[in-house]
Design a protein around this motif. Sequence first.
Motif, PDB file in Angstrom:
ATOM      1  N   GLY A  28      99.924 121.096 -11.596  1.00  0.00           N
ATOM      2  CA  GLY A  28     100.619 122.203 -11.930  1.00  0.00           C
ATOM      3  C   GLY A  28     100.517 122.890 -13.227  1.00  0.00           C
ATOM      4  O   GLY A  28     100.435 124.081 -13.588  1.00  0.00           O
ATOM      5  N   PHE A  29     100.813 122.005 -14.478  1.00  0.00           N
ATOM      6  CA  PHE A  29     100.842 122.225 -16.055  1.00  0.00           C
ATOM      7  C   PHE A  29      99.310 122.711 -16.228  1.00  0.00           C
ATOM      8  O   PHE A  29      99.022 123.738 -17.075  1.00  0.00           O
ATOM      9  CB  PHE A  29     101.335 120.962 -16.514  1.00  0.00           C
ATOM     10  CG  PHE A  29     102.507 121.141 -16.726  1.00  0.00           C
ATOM     11  CD1 PHE A  29     103.237 122.038 -17.467  1.00  0.00           C
ATOM     12  CD2 PHE A  29     103.493 120.020 -16.032  1.00  0.00           C
ATOM     13  CE1 PHE A  29     104.742 121.933 -17.403  1.00  0.00           C
ATOM     14  CE2 PHE A  29     104.934 119.963 -16.100  1.00  0.00           C
ATOM     15  CZ  PHE A  29     105.493 120.923 -16.824  1.00  0.00           C
ATOM     16  N   HIS A  30      98.466 122.018 -15.682  1.00  0.00           N
ATOM     17  CA  HIS A  30      97.101 122.071 -15.828  1.00  0.00           C
ATOM     18  C   HIS A  30      96.725 123.482 -15.413  1.00  0.00           C
ATOM     19  O   HIS A  30      95.908 124.434 -16.122  1.00  0.00           O
ATOM     20  CB  HIS A  30      96.157 121.147 -15.382  1.00  0.00           C
ATOM     21  CG  HIS A  30      94.842 121.531 -15.785  1.00  0.00           C
ATOM     22  ND1 HIS A  30      93.879 121.865 -14.915  1.00  0.00           N
ATOM     23  CD2 HIS A  30      93.983 120.815 -16.856  1.00  0.00           C
ATOM     24  CE1 HIS A  30      92.733 121.862 -15.643  1.00  0.00           C
ATOM     25  NE2 HIS A  30      92.715 121.207 -16.827  1.00  0.00           N
ATOM     26  N   ALA A  31      96.930 123.953 -14.309  1.00  0.00           N
ATOM     27  CA  ALA A  31      96.775 125.365 -13.818  1.00  0.00           C
ATOM     28  C   ALA A  31      97.344 126.447 -14.500  1.00  0.00           C
ATOM     29  O   ALA A  31      96.750 127.529 -14.752  1.00  0.00           O
ATOM     30  CB  ALA A  31      97.252 125.475 -12.149  1.00  0.00           C
ATOM     31  N   GLU A  32      98.487 126.237 -15.340  1.00  0.00           N
ATOM     32  CA  GLU A  32      99.214 127.075 -16.050  1.00  0.00           C
ATOM     33  C   GLU A  32      98.747 127.073 -17.432  1.00  0.00           C
ATOM     34  O   GLU A  32      99.149 127.579 -18.588  1.00  0.00           O
ATOM     35  CB  GLU A  32     100.545 126.922 -16.152  1.00  0.00           C
ATOM     36  CG  GLU A  32     101.346 127.056 -14.685  1.00  0.00           C
ATOM     37  CD  GLU A  32     101.593 128.692 -14.354  1.00  0.00           C
ATOM     38  OE1 GLU A  32     101.436 129.397 -15.627  1.00  0.00           O
ATOM     39  OE2 GLU A  32     102.299 129.020 -13.774  1.00  0.00           O
ATOM     40  N   GLY A  33      97.517 126.399 -17.867  1.00  0.00           N
ATOM     41  CA  GLY A  33      97.017 126.492 -19.137  1.00  0.00           C
ATOM     42  C   GLY A  33      97.151 125.445 -20.060  1.00  0.00           C
ATOM     43  O   GLY A  33      96.692 125.336 -21.401  1.00  0.00           O
ATOM     44  N   ALA A  34      98.172 124.334 -19.664  1.00  0.00           N
ATOM     45  CA  ALA A  34      98.363 123.295 -20.641  1.00  0.00           C
ATOM     46  C   ALA A  34      97.297 122.430 -20.887  1.00  0.00           C
ATOM     47  O   ALA A  34      96.309 122.209 -19.862  1.00  0.00           O
ATOM     48  CB  ALA A  34      99.501 122.549 -20.113  1.00  0.00           C
ATOM     49  N   ARG A  35      97.295 121.552 -21.994  1.00  0.00           N
ATOM     50  CA  ARG A  35      96.443 120.471 -22.233  1.00  0.00           C
ATOM     51  C   ARG A  35      97.449 119.438 -21.834  1.00  0.00           C
ATOM     52  O   ARG A  35      98.527 119.227 -22.209  1.00  0.00           O
ATOM     53  CB  ARG A  35      96.202 120.457 -23.752  1.00  0.00           C
ATOM     54  CG  ARG A  35      95.485 121.475 -24.127  1.00  0.00           C
ATOM     55  CD  ARG A  35      95.158 121.436 -25.636  1.00  0.00           C
ATOM     56  NE  ARG A  35      96.566 121.731 -26.306  1.00  0.00           N
ATOM     57  CZ  ARG A  35      96.636 122.578 -27.511  1.00  0.00           C
ATOM     58  NH1 ARG A  35      95.634 123.253 -28.011  1.00  0.00           N
ATOM     59  NH2 ARG A  35      97.971 122.259 -28.182  1.00  0.00           N
TER      60      ARG A  35
ATOM     61  N   ASP B 227      88.134 119.348 -19.823  1.00  0.00           N
ATOM     62  CA  ASP B 227      88.547 118.968 -21.267  1.00  0.00           C
ATOM     63  C   ASP B 227      89.879 119.382 -21.513  1.00  0.00           C
ATOM     64  O   ASP B 227      90.383 118.641 -22.623  1.00  0.00           O
ATOM     65  CB  ASP B 227      87.680 120.020 -22.117  1.00  0.00           C
ATOM     66  CG  ASP B 227      86.194 119.917 -21.977  1.00  0.00           C
ATOM     67  OD1 ASP B 227      85.755 118.662 -21.637  1.00  0.00           O
ATOM     68  OD2 ASP B 227      85.288 120.853 -22.333  1.00  0.00           O
ATOM     69  N   ARG B 228      90.576 119.844 -20.862  1.00  0.00           N
ATOM     70  CA  ARG B 228      92.009 120.178 -21.089  1.00  0.00           C
ATOM     71  C   ARG B 228      93.181 118.768 -20.659  1.00  0.00           C
ATOM     72  O   ARG B 228      94.274 118.877 -20.358  1.00  0.00           O
ATOM     73  CB  ARG B 228      92.675 121.496 -20.762  1.00  0.00           C
ATOM     74  CG  ARG B 228      92.110 122.600 -21.532  1.00  0.00           C
ATOM     75  CD  ARG B 228      92.977 123.813 -21.189  1.00  0.00           C
ATOM     76  NE  ARG B 228      92.470 124.306 -19.978  1.00  0.00           N
ATOM     77  CZ  ARG B 228      93.302 124.447 -18.728  1.00  0.00           C
ATOM     78  NH1 ARG B 228      94.331 123.845 -18.917  1.00  0.00           N
ATOM     79  NH2 ARG B 228      92.766 124.996 -17.501  1.00  0.00           N
ATOM     80  N   ALA B 229      92.642 117.836 -20.254  1.00  0.00           N
ATOM     81  CA  ALA B 229      93.212 116.702 -19.920  1.00  0.00           C
ATOM     82  C   ALA B 229      92.423 115.297 -20.313  1.00  0.00           C
ATOM     83  O   ALA B 229      91.517 115.201 -20.800  1.00  0.00           O
ATOM     84  CB  ALA B 229      92.983 116.407 -18.358  1.00  0.00           C
ATOM     85  N   VAL B 230      93.429 114.464 -20.816  1.00  0.00           N
ATOM     86  CA  VAL B 230      92.939 113.044 -21.311  1.00  0.00           C
ATOM     87  C   VAL B 230      93.845 112.135 -20.748  1.00  0.00           C
ATOM     88  O   VAL B 230      95.165 112.159 -20.407  1.00  0.00           O
ATOM     89  CB  VAL B 230      93.064 112.827 -22.763  1.00  0.00           C
ATOM     90  CG1 VAL B 230      94.538 113.208 -23.255  1.00  0.00           C
ATOM     91  CG2 VAL B 230      92.747 111.939 -23.439  1.00  0.00           C
ATOM     92  N   ALA B 231      93.430 110.895 -20.362  1.00  0.00           N
ATOM     93  CA  ALA B 231      94.077 109.950 -19.693  1.00  0.00           C
ATOM     94  C   ALA B 231      94.630 108.997 -20.933  1.00  0.00           C
ATOM     95  O   ALA B 231      93.766 108.643 -21.707  1.00  0.00           O
ATOM     96  CB  ALA B 231      93.208 109.045 -18.768  1.00  0.00           C
ATOM     97  N   VAL B 232      95.712 108.427 -20.881  1.00  0.00           N
ATOM     98  CA  VAL B 232      96.203 107.271 -21.865  1.00  0.00           C
ATOM     99  C   VAL B 232      96.842 106.033 -20.961  1.00  0.00           C
ATOM    100  O   VAL B 232      97.440 106.170 -19.820  1.00  0.00           O
ATOM    101  CB  VAL B 232      97.209 107.511 -22.609  1.00  0.00           C
ATOM    102  CG1 VAL B 232      96.809 108.665 -23.705  1.00  0.00           C
ATOM    103  CG2 VAL B 232      98.392 108.226 -21.888  1.00  0.00           C
TER     104      VAL B 232
ATOM    105  N   ARG C 182      94.346 113.867 -30.006  1.00  0.00           N
ATOM    106  CA  ARG C 182      93.439 114.524 -29.155  1.00  0.00           C
ATOM    107  C   ARG C 182      93.707 116.004 -28.952  1.00  0.00           C
ATOM    108  O   ARG C 182      92.963 117.075 -29.157  1.00  0.00           O
ATOM    109  CB  ARG C 182      93.527 114.088 -27.738  1.00  0.00           C
ATOM    110  CG  ARG C 182      92.399 114.759 -26.548  1.00  0.00           C
ATOM    111  CD  ARG C 182      91.110 114.684 -26.997  1.00  0.00           C
ATOM    112  NE  ARG C 182      90.171 115.344 -25.840  1.00  0.00           N
ATOM    113  CZ  ARG C 182      89.958 114.780 -24.855  1.00  0.00           C
ATOM    114  NH1 ARG C 182      90.093 113.334 -24.895  1.00  0.00           N
ATOM    115  NH2 ARG C 182      89.161 115.483 -23.963  1.00  0.00           N
ATOM    116  N   PHE C 183      95.314 116.435 -28.988  1.00  0.00           N
ATOM    117  CA  PHE C 183      95.499 117.665 -28.577  1.00  0.00           C
ATOM    118  C   PHE C 183      96.726 118.262 -29.581  1.00  0.00           C
ATOM    119  O   PHE C 183      97.087 119.463 -29.426  1.00  0.00           O
ATOM    120  CB  PHE C 183      96.332 117.729 -26.799  1.00  0.00           C
ATOM    121  CG  PHE C 183      95.201 117.510 -25.816  1.00  0.00           C
ATOM    122  CD1 PHE C 183      93.995 118.237 -26.062  1.00  0.00           C
ATOM    123  CD2 PHE C 183      95.450 116.904 -24.746  1.00  0.00           C
ATOM    124  CE1 PHE C 183      93.071 117.994 -25.033  1.00  0.00           C
ATOM    125  CE2 PHE C 183      94.653 116.730 -23.932  1.00  0.00           C
ATOM    126  CZ  PHE C 183      93.470 117.279 -23.994  1.00  0.00           C
ATOM    127  N   GLY C 184      97.179 117.585 -30.339  1.00  0.00           N
ATOM    128  CA  GLY C 184      98.188 117.805 -31.343  1.00  0.00           C
ATOM    129  C   GLY C 184      99.581 117.604 -30.760  1.00  0.00           C
ATOM    130  O   GLY C 184      99.783 117.000 -29.487  1.00  0.00           O
TER     131      GLY C 184
END
Length: 256
Positions: free
Chosen positions: A25-32, A52-57, A77-79
């Motif tokens: 849901g957040f990714h679809a709304e433009g989030a990293r 590219d707008r996702a990273v796993a930890v 990675r994203f700030g």
Amino acid sequence: MGRFDGRTVFVTGATSGMGASHVRGFHAEGARVVVAARDLAAGSAFASDLGDRAVAVRLDVTDEQEWASAVRLAEDRFGPVSVLVNNAGAQHAPALLEDTSREVWDRVLAVNLTGQFLGIKHVAPSLRRAGGGSIVTIASTMANVGSPYYAPYVASKWALRGLTKTAALELGRDGIRVNSVHPGVVRTPLITSPVEDGQPAIGDLYSPAPFAVPRLGEPAEVTALVLHLASAESAFATGSEFVLDGGLLLGPALAA
């Protein structure tokens, strides 16, 4: 334009059930999106699918050092983080309180309560660096009532209500809002699959027939509320509890 363009969102318990729904849901709304999970391989595969707008930890929410490392990785990675969704949770097999082991008690409170405390503790400084933001804690309808056979889970979720409200008071002047979502019986593996072999699934113990909305909830419905609470649309809401249960807590509805 998405509601979360350019913002970093950190989701725990992110590879299945409601957590995975929140990530999408957040990714679809433009989030990293930071996909935080104990299973790094599953998290990495999920993040890779998103792009590219996702990273796993890797994150065991009960481990303070892993929290510190995960937040550092997210910022590198994203700030700074703008939204924390404290979603990770643990359930247990049904048992009378007197038959509940100390091990089960400690594990459930460690994940459901201490894990959320550590999340707020370690992500709050990042939220300040972002200029403010939102924390959404995932509680439960069981945070509002007693429930036989589920003492550890119920206790952890009741305590989470107090933690959420205290965090809201402490962080409000930093532009950080903290609210809790209280889902009812939602169609996720936590509900539809047995917690232990030979035990009934939690969903088998609850019939939605008496609910005012006589069905199970869907993860996407919870995600819609989480997105709202994390966005500027709810800028005046903090320390509040949002129940999403189809009327479970209301009691039996009139028969059709």
